[in-house]
Design a protein around this motif. Structure first.
Motif, PDB file in Angstrom:
ATOM      1  N   LEU A  26      38.924  31.894  36.433  1.00  0.00           N
ATOM      2  CA  LEU A  26      38.754  32.810  35.318  1.00  0.00           C
ATOM      3  C   LEU A  26      37.986  32.121  34.201  1.00  0.00           C
ATOM      4  O   LEU A  26      38.328  31.012  33.795  1.00  0.00           O
ATOM      5  CB  LEU A  26      40.127  33.250  34.774  1.00  0.00           C
ATOM      6  CG  LEU A  26      40.130  34.035  33.458  1.00  0.00           C
ATOM      7  CD1 LEU A  26      39.429  35.385  33.618  1.00  0.00           C
ATOM      8  CD2 LEU A  26      41.560  34.225  32.956  1.00  0.00           C
ATOM      9  N   GLU A  27      36.959  32.825  33.699  1.00  0.00           N
ATOM     10  CA  GLU A  27      36.276  32.366  32.491  1.00  0.00           C
ATOM     11  C   GLU A  27      36.706  33.236  31.322  1.00  0.00           C
ATOM     12  O   GLU A  27      36.585  34.463  31.369  1.00  0.00           O
ATOM     13  CB  GLU A  27      34.757  32.438  32.620  1.00  0.00           C
ATOM     14  CG  GLU A  27      34.062  31.966  31.345  1.00  0.00           C
ATOM     15  CD  GLU A  27      32.545  31.997  31.388  1.00  0.00           C
ATOM     16  OE1 GLU A  27      31.943  31.349  30.500  1.00  0.00           O
ATOM     17  OE2 GLU A  27      31.967  32.655  32.260  1.00  0.00           O
ATOM     18  N   LEU A  28      37.196  32.613  30.278  1.00  0.00           N
ATOM     19  CA  LEU A  28      37.542  33.314  29.052  1.00  0.00           C
ATOM     20  C   LEU A  28      36.293  33.388  28.187  1.00  0.00           C
ATOM     21  O   LEU A  28      35.707  32.366  27.851  1.00  0.00           O
ATOM     22  CB  LEU A  28      38.646  32.577  28.297  1.00  0.00           C
ATOM     23  CG  LEU A  28      39.959  32.353  29.046  1.00  0.00           C
ATOM     24  CD1 LEU A  28      40.920  31.538  28.194  1.00  0.00           C
ATOM     25  CD2 LEU A  28      40.577  33.678  29.439  1.00  0.00           C
ATOM     26  N   GLU A  45      33.189  27.840  48.058  1.00  0.00           N
ATOM     27  CA  GLU A  45      34.542  27.841  48.621  1.00  0.00           C
ATOM     28  C   GLU A  45      35.550  28.602  47.751  1.00  0.00           C
ATOM     29  O   GLU A  45      36.632  28.939  48.211  1.00  0.00           O
ATOM     30  CB  GLU A  45      35.018  26.405  48.848  1.00  0.00           C
ATOM     31  CG  GLU A  45      35.242  25.586  47.591  1.00  0.00           C
ATOM     32  CD  GLU A  45      33.974  25.096  46.898  1.00  0.00           C
ATOM     33  OE1 GLU A  45      34.081  24.592  45.768  1.00  0.00           O
ATOM     34  OE2 GLU A  45      32.872  25.212  47.472  1.00  0.00           O
ATOM     35  N   VAL A  46      35.202  28.881  46.497  1.00  0.00           N
ATOM     36  CA  VAL A  46      36.091  29.632  45.609  1.00  0.00           C
ATOM     37  C   VAL A  46      36.094  31.090  46.049  1.00  0.00           C
ATOM     38  O   VAL A  46      35.044  31.700  46.248  1.00  0.00           O
ATOM     39  CB  VAL A  46      35.647  29.497  44.132  1.00  0.00           C
ATOM     40  CG1 VAL A  46      36.478  30.394  43.230  1.00  0.00           C
ATOM     41  CG2 VAL A  46      35.745  28.039  43.673  1.00  0.00           C
ATOM     42  N   LYS A  47      37.298  31.666  46.191  1.00  0.00           N
ATOM     43  CA  LYS A  47      37.409  33.051  46.688  1.00  0.00           C
ATOM     44  C   LYS A  47      37.015  34.086  45.648  1.00  0.00           C
ATOM     45  O   LYS A  47      36.376  35.080  45.979  1.00  0.00           O
ATOM     46  CB  LYS A  47      38.843  33.327  47.158  1.00  0.00           C
ATOM     47  CG  LYS A  47      39.200  32.645  48.441  1.00  0.00           C
ATOM     48  CD  LYS A  47      40.591  33.059  48.890  1.00  0.00           C
ATOM     49  CE  LYS A  47      40.922  32.391  50.211  1.00  0.00           C
ATOM     50  NZ  LYS A  47      42.252  32.790  50.704  1.00  0.00           N
ATOM     51  N   SER A  48      37.442  33.896  44.377  1.00  0.00           N
ATOM     52  CA  SER A  48      37.137  34.913  43.366  1.00  0.00           C
ATOM     53  C   SER A  48      36.836  34.279  42.022  1.00  0.00           C
ATOM     54  O   SER A  48      37.404  33.256  41.655  1.00  0.00           O
ATOM     55  CB  SER A  48      38.289  35.900  43.223  1.00  0.00           C
ATOM     56  OG  SER A  48      39.403  35.307  42.585  1.00  0.00           O
ATOM     57  N   LYS A 107      48.452  39.354  35.667  1.00  0.00           N
ATOM     58  CA  LYS A 107      49.833  38.892  35.775  1.00  0.00           C
ATOM     59  C   LYS A 107      49.904  37.382  35.597  1.00  0.00           C
ATOM     60  O   LYS A 107      48.905  36.669  35.730  1.00  0.00           O
ATOM     61  CB  LYS A 107      50.401  39.270  37.154  1.00  0.00           C
ATOM     62  CG  LYS A 107      50.517  40.755  37.379  1.00  0.00           C
ATOM     63  CD  LYS A 107      51.038  41.034  38.777  1.00  0.00           C
ATOM     64  CE  LYS A 107      51.107  42.535  39.018  1.00  0.00           C
ATOM     65  NZ  LYS A 107      51.535  42.864  40.373  1.00  0.00           N
ATOM     66  N   ASP A 108      51.112  36.897  35.362  1.00  0.00           N
ATOM     67  CA  ASP A 108      51.350  35.463  35.246  1.00  0.00           C
ATOM     68  C   ASP A 108      50.856  34.745  36.501  1.00  0.00           C
ATOM     69  O   ASP A 108      51.002  35.244  37.621  1.00  0.00           O
ATOM     70  CB  ASP A 108      52.846  35.179  35.076  1.00  0.00           C
ATOM     71  CG  ASP A 108      53.415  35.719  33.780  1.00  0.00           C
ATOM     72  OD1 ASP A 108      52.669  36.345  32.996  1.00  0.00           O
ATOM     73  OD2 ASP A 108      54.619  35.529  33.545  1.00  0.00           O
ATOM     74  N   LYS A 109      50.275  33.571  36.298  1.00  0.00           N
ATOM     75  CA  LYS A 109      49.872  32.662  37.378  1.00  0.00           C
ATOM     76  C   LYS A 109      48.909  33.309  38.381  1.00  0.00           C
ATOM     77  O   LYS A 109      48.956  33.032  39.575  1.00  0.00           O
ATOM     78  CB  LYS A 109      51.099  32.088  38.076  1.00  0.00           C
ATOM     79  CG  LYS A 109      52.007  31.319  37.131  1.00  0.00           C
ATOM     80  CD  LYS A 109      53.119  30.614  37.859  1.00  0.00           C
ATOM     81  CE  LYS A 109      54.076  29.913  36.951  1.00  0.00           C
ATOM     82  NZ  LYS A 109      53.591  29.143  35.853  1.00  0.00           N
ATOM     83  N   THR A 110      48.005  34.142  37.897  1.00  0.00           N
ATOM     84  CA  THR A 110      47.013  34.788  38.754  1.00  0.00           C
ATOM     85  C   THR A 110      45.900  33.828  39.161  1.00  0.00           C
ATOM     86  O   THR A 110      45.347  33.935  40.251  1.00  0.00           O
ATOM     87  CB  THR A 110      46.399  36.011  38.030  1.00  0.00           C
ATOM     88  OG1 THR A 110      47.438  36.922  37.721  1.00  0.00           O
ATOM     89  CG2 THR A 110      45.357  36.702  38.877  1.00  0.00           C
ATOM     90  N   ARG A 136      49.588  31.297  30.442  1.00  0.00           N
ATOM     91  CA  ARG A 136      50.392  32.309  31.131  1.00  0.00           C
ATOM     92  C   ARG A 136      49.779  32.723  32.466  1.00  0.00           C
ATOM     93  O   ARG A 136      50.477  32.858  33.470  1.00  0.00           O
ATOM     94  CB  ARG A 136      50.555  33.550  30.236  1.00  0.00           C
ATOM     95  CG  ARG A 136      51.413  34.653  30.867  1.00  0.00           C
ATOM     96  CD  ARG A 136      51.465  35.897  30.019  1.00  0.00           C
ATOM     97  NE  ARG A 136      50.193  36.569  29.891  1.00  0.00           N
ATOM     98  CZ  ARG A 136      49.638  37.342  30.840  1.00  0.00           C
ATOM     99  NH1 ARG A 136      50.237  37.515  32.006  1.00  0.00           N
ATOM    100  NH2 ARG A 136      48.476  37.926  30.621  1.00  0.00           N
ATOM    101  N   VAL A 137      48.459  32.909  32.513  1.00  0.00           N
ATOM    102  CA  VAL A 137      47.823  33.393  33.745  1.00  0.00           C
ATOM    103  C   VAL A 137      47.429  32.254  34.681  1.00  0.00           C
ATOM    104  O   VAL A 137      46.898  32.490  35.756  1.00  0.00           O
ATOM    105  CB  VAL A 137      46.585  34.281  33.452  1.00  0.00           C
ATOM    106  CG1 VAL A 137      46.979  35.504  32.644  1.00  0.00           C
ATOM    107  CG2 VAL A 137      45.465  33.496  32.789  1.00  0.00           C
ATOM    108  N   LEU A 138      47.743  31.033  34.301  1.00  0.00           N
ATOM    109  CA  LEU A 138      47.291  29.852  35.029  1.00  0.00           C
ATOM    110  C   LEU A 138      48.400  29.238  35.871  1.00  0.00           C
ATOM    111  O   LEU A 138      49.532  29.101  35.424  1.00  0.00           O
ATOM    112  CB  LEU A 138      46.784  28.809  34.014  1.00  0.00           C
ATOM    113  CG  LEU A 138      46.219  27.515  34.545  1.00  0.00           C
ATOM    114  CD1 LEU A 138      44.983  27.755  35.402  1.00  0.00           C
ATOM    115  CD2 LEU A 138      45.886  26.592  33.378  1.00  0.00           C
ATOM    116  N   SER A 139      48.032  28.848  37.097  1.00  0.00           N
ATOM    117  CA  SER A 139      48.970  28.120  37.944  1.00  0.00           C
ATOM    118  C   SER A 139      48.399  26.766  38.356  1.00  0.00           C
ATOM    119  O   SER A 139      48.918  26.118  39.252  1.00  0.00           O
ATOM    120  CB  SER A 139      49.291  28.934  39.207  1.00  0.00           C
ATOM    121  OG  SER A 139      48.135  29.045  40.011  1.00  0.00           O
ATOM    122  N   GLY A 140      47.320  26.365  37.715  1.00  0.00           N
ATOM    123  CA  GLY A 140      46.667  25.116  38.110  1.00  0.00           C
ATOM    124  C   GLY A 140      46.074  24.385  36.928  1.00  0.00           C
ATOM    125  O   GLY A 140      46.783  23.982  36.023  1.00  0.00           O
TER     126      GLY A 140
END
Length: 194
Positions: A26-28, A45-48, A107-110, A136-140
Protein backbone atom coordinates in the motif's frame (compact mmCIF):
# COMPACT_ATOMS: atom_id res chain seq x y z
CA UNK A 1 16.43 16.47 -11.73
CA UNK A 2 13.12 15.45 -10.19
CA UNK A 3 13.04 12.26 -12.28
CA UNK A 4 16.48 11.25 -10.97
CA UNK A 5 15.36 11.87 -7.40
CA UNK A 6 12.32 9.67 -8.02
CA UNK A 7 14.51 6.95 -9.57
CA UNK A 8 16.86 6.84 -6.57
CA UNK A 9 14.00 6.91 -4.07
CA UNK A 10 12.01 4.16 -5.80
CA UNK A 11 15.07 1.95 -6.22
CA UNK A 12 15.56 2.27 -2.47
CA UNK A 13 11.94 1.30 -1.77
CA UNK A 14 12.14 -1.55 -4.28
CA UNK A 15 15.21 -2.90 -2.51
CA UNK A 16 13.32 -2.80 0.80
CA UNK A 17 10.40 -4.65 -0.80
CA UNK A 18 12.70 -7.37 -2.15
CA UNK A 19 14.35 -7.75 1.26
CA UNK A 20 11.06 -8.55 3.06
CA UNK A 21 9.11 -10.19 0.16
CA UNK A 22 5.62 -8.77 0.84
CA UNK A 23 2.58 -9.89 -1.12
CA UNK A 24 0.33 -6.83 -0.61
CA UNK A 25 1.73 -3.30 -0.83
CA UNK A 26 0.00 0.00 0.00
CA UNK A 27 1.17 3.49 -0.88
CA UNK A 28 -0.25 6.27 1.26
CA UNK A 29 -0.71 9.35 -0.90
CA UNK A 30 -0.25 7.71 -4.29
CA UNK A 31 -0.74 10.88 -6.35
CA UNK A 32 -0.85 10.12 -10.08
CA UNK A 33 0.28 6.53 -9.51
CA UNK A 34 3.77 6.58 -10.99
CA UNK A 35 5.44 5.16 -7.86
CA UNK A 36 3.21 2.10 -7.90
CA UNK A 37 3.78 1.50 -11.62
CA UNK A 38 7.54 1.64 -11.11
CA UNK A 39 7.41 -0.71 -8.12
CA UNK A 40 5.09 -3.12 -9.95
CA UNK A 41 7.63 -3.35 -12.78
CA UNK A 42 10.57 -3.76 -10.40
CA UNK A 43 8.78 -6.27 -8.13
CA UNK A 44 6.74 -8.73 -10.22
CA UNK A 45 6.48 -11.16 -7.28
CA UNK A 46 4.18 -8.78 -5.33
CA UNK A 47 0.55 -9.91 -5.72
CA UNK A 48 -1.20 -6.55 -5.24
CA UNK A 49 -0.45 -2.86 -5.14
CA UNK A 50 -2.96 -0.38 -3.77
CA UNK A 51 -2.68 3.38 -3.67
CA UNK A 52 -4.84 5.78 -1.72
CA UNK A 53 -5.01 9.40 -2.86
CA UNK A 54 -6.96 12.28 -1.36
CA UNK A 55 -7.87 13.91 -4.66
CA UNK A 56 -10.30 12.61 -7.25
CA UNK A 57 -8.13 14.12 -10.00
CA UNK A 58 -5.07 12.20 -8.75
CA UNK A 59 -6.98 8.91 -8.78
CA UNK A 60 -8.31 9.60 -12.29
CA UNK A 61 -4.79 10.38 -13.53
CA UNK A 62 -3.42 7.25 -11.88
CA UNK A 63 -6.08 5.06 -13.49
CA UNK A 64 -5.40 6.68 -16.87
CA UNK A 65 -1.66 6.11 -16.43
CA UNK A 66 -2.29 2.47 -15.57
CA UNK A 67 -4.30 2.07 -18.80
CA UNK A 68 -1.70 3.90 -20.88
CA UNK A 69 1.66 3.67 -19.07
CA UNK A 70 4.32 6.31 -19.82
CA UNK A 71 6.70 3.79 -21.38
CA UNK A 72 9.65 6.10 -22.06
CA UNK A 73 9.60 7.38 -18.48
CA UNK A 74 9.24 3.84 -17.11
CA UNK A 75 12.16 2.61 -19.25
CA UNK A 76 14.37 5.27 -17.66
CA UNK A 77 13.06 4.81 -14.12
CA UNK A 78 13.10 0.99 -14.06
CA UNK A 79 15.93 0.27 -16.51
CA UNK A 80 13.70 -2.39 -18.06
CA UNK A 81 12.81 -2.65 -21.73
CA UNK A 82 9.33 -1.91 -23.09
CA UNK A 83 8.38 -5.57 -23.49
CA UNK A 84 9.28 -6.36 -19.86
CA UNK A 85 7.41 -3.29 -18.61
CA UNK A 86 4.24 -4.15 -20.51
CA UNK A 87 4.41 -7.80 -19.43
CA UNK A 88 4.91 -6.91 -15.76
CA UNK A 89 2.03 -4.43 -15.76
CA UNK A 90 -0.41 -6.64 -17.67
CA UNK A 91 -3.14 -8.27 -15.59
CA UNK A 92 -1.67 -7.06 -12.29
CA UNK A 93 -3.77 -6.38 -9.22
CA UNK A 94 -3.17 -2.62 -9.10
CA UNK A 95 -5.85 -0.35 -7.69
CA UNK A 96 -6.06 3.36 -6.94
CA UNK A 97 -8.63 4.51 -4.37
CA UNK A 98 -9.82 7.98 -3.47
CA UNK A 99 -9.69 8.44 0.28
CA UNK A 100 -8.07 9.90 3.36
CA UNK A 101 -4.96 8.35 4.89
CA UNK A 102 -6.37 9.31 8.30
CA UNK A 103 -9.27 6.89 7.73
CA UNK A 104 -8.10 4.02 5.55
CA UNK A 105 -10.89 1.92 3.98
CA UNK A 106 -9.20 -1.45 4.60
CA UNK A 107 -9.44 -3.97 7.42
CA UNK A 108 -6.74 -4.44 10.03
CA UNK A 109 -3.55 -6.14 8.81
CA UNK A 110 -4.55 -6.08 5.13
CA UNK A 111 -1.04 -5.17 3.88
CA UNK A 112 2.37 -6.56 4.65
CA UNK A 113 4.19 -3.48 3.32
CA UNK A 114 3.18 0.20 3.51
CA UNK A 115 5.15 3.17 2.25
CA UNK A 116 5.05 6.94 1.88
CA UNK A 117 7.07 9.42 -0.15
CA UNK A 118 6.84 12.91 1.34
CA UNK A 119 3.13 12.59 2.13
CA UNK A 120 2.76 12.55 5.90
CA UNK A 121 4.77 15.76 6.09
CA UNK A 122 1.78 17.38 4.34
CA UNK A 123 -0.40 16.88 7.43
CA UNK A 124 1.58 18.52 10.26
CA UNK A 125 -1.19 18.42 12.86
CA UNK A 126 -2.64 14.95 12.27
CA UNK A 127 0.49 13.04 11.29
CA UNK A 128 0.21 10.76 14.34
CA UNK A 129 -3.23 9.61 13.17
CA UNK A 130 -1.74 8.81 9.75
CA UNK A 131 1.00 6.68 11.31
CA UNK A 132 -1.56 4.91 13.52
CA UNK A 133 -3.78 4.13 10.52
CA UNK A 134 -0.75 2.79 8.64
CA UNK A 135 0.04 0.59 11.65
CA UNK A 136 -3.57 -0.63 11.84
CA UNK A 137 -3.65 -1.94 8.25
CA UNK A 138 -0.10 -3.30 8.42
CA UNK A 139 1.05 -6.80 9.27
CA UNK A 140 4.65 -6.41 8.18
CA UNK A 141 7.06 -3.60 7.31
CA UNK A 142 6.77 0.07 6.45
CA UNK A 143 9.09 2.62 4.94
CA UNK A 144 8.39 6.29 5.56
CA UNK A 145 10.35 8.70 3.42
CA UNK A 146 9.59 11.91 5.27
CA UNK A 147 11.55 14.93 6.44
CA UNK A 148 11.95 13.87 10.05
CA UNK A 149 13.56 16.32 12.45
CA UNK A 150 16.71 14.19 12.73
CA UNK A 151 17.26 14.57 8.99
CA UNK A 152 18.13 18.22 9.54
CA UNK A 153 21.83 17.91 10.28
CA UNK A 154 22.92 21.52 10.42
CA UNK A 155 21.66 24.91 11.54
CA UNK A 156 20.57 26.00 8.06
CA UNK A 157 18.48 22.87 7.48
CA UNK A 158 16.84 23.30 10.89
CA UNK A 159 16.08 26.96 10.12
CA UNK A 160 14.48 25.81 6.88
CA UNK A 161 12.48 23.23 8.82
CA UNK A 162 11.17 25.84 11.25
CA UNK A 163 10.60 28.66 8.75
CA UNK A 164 9.45 26.89 5.61
CA UNK A 165 8.53 23.28 6.27
CA UNK A 166 5.62 22.53 8.55
CA UNK A 167 6.43 18.97 9.59
CA UNK A 168 8.62 18.91 12.69
CA UNK A 169 8.20 15.32 13.81
CA UNK A 170 10.94 13.12 15.18
CA UNK A 171 11.11 9.54 14.02
CA UNK A 172 11.04 8.68 17.73
CA UNK A 173 7.40 9.82 17.72
CA UNK A 174 6.71 7.05 15.20
CA UNK A 175 8.34 4.56 17.58
CA UNK A 176 6.11 5.85 20.40
CA UNK A 177 3.11 4.94 18.22
CA UNK A 178 4.17 1.30 18.14
CA UNK A 179 6.59 1.01 15.23
CA UNK A 180 10.00 -0.53 15.75
CA UNK A 181 12.72 1.29 13.83
CA UNK A 182 14.90 -1.11 11.89
CA UNK A 183 16.81 1.61 10.03
CA UNK A 184 17.00 5.38 9.98
CA UNK A 185 19.41 6.38 7.28
CA UNK A 186 20.33 9.17 4.92
CA UNK A 187 18.99 9.15 1.42
CA UNK A 188 21.67 9.91 -1.15
CA UNK A 189 19.73 13.02 -2.16
CA UNK A 190 18.79 16.37 -0.60
CA UNK A 191 18.06 16.62 3.13
CA UNK A 192 15.99 13.48 3.41
CA UNK A 193 16.46 10.57 5.74
CA UNK A 194 14.11 7.63 5.83
Amino acid sequence: RAIDSRKITLQHISSAIRSVAPKHVLELGSGIGINILILAVLNPEVKSFKGIELTKKGVEQAKAMLQNPPIEELIYLTECDEQTIRARLAHRDIEFVEGDILRLPWKDKTFDFVFTCWVIEQIPRDYKAAFLEAKRVLSGHAIFIEEFYEAQENMFQRLHLHNVDYFHASYHEVEALGFKTLRFEPMPISKIKL
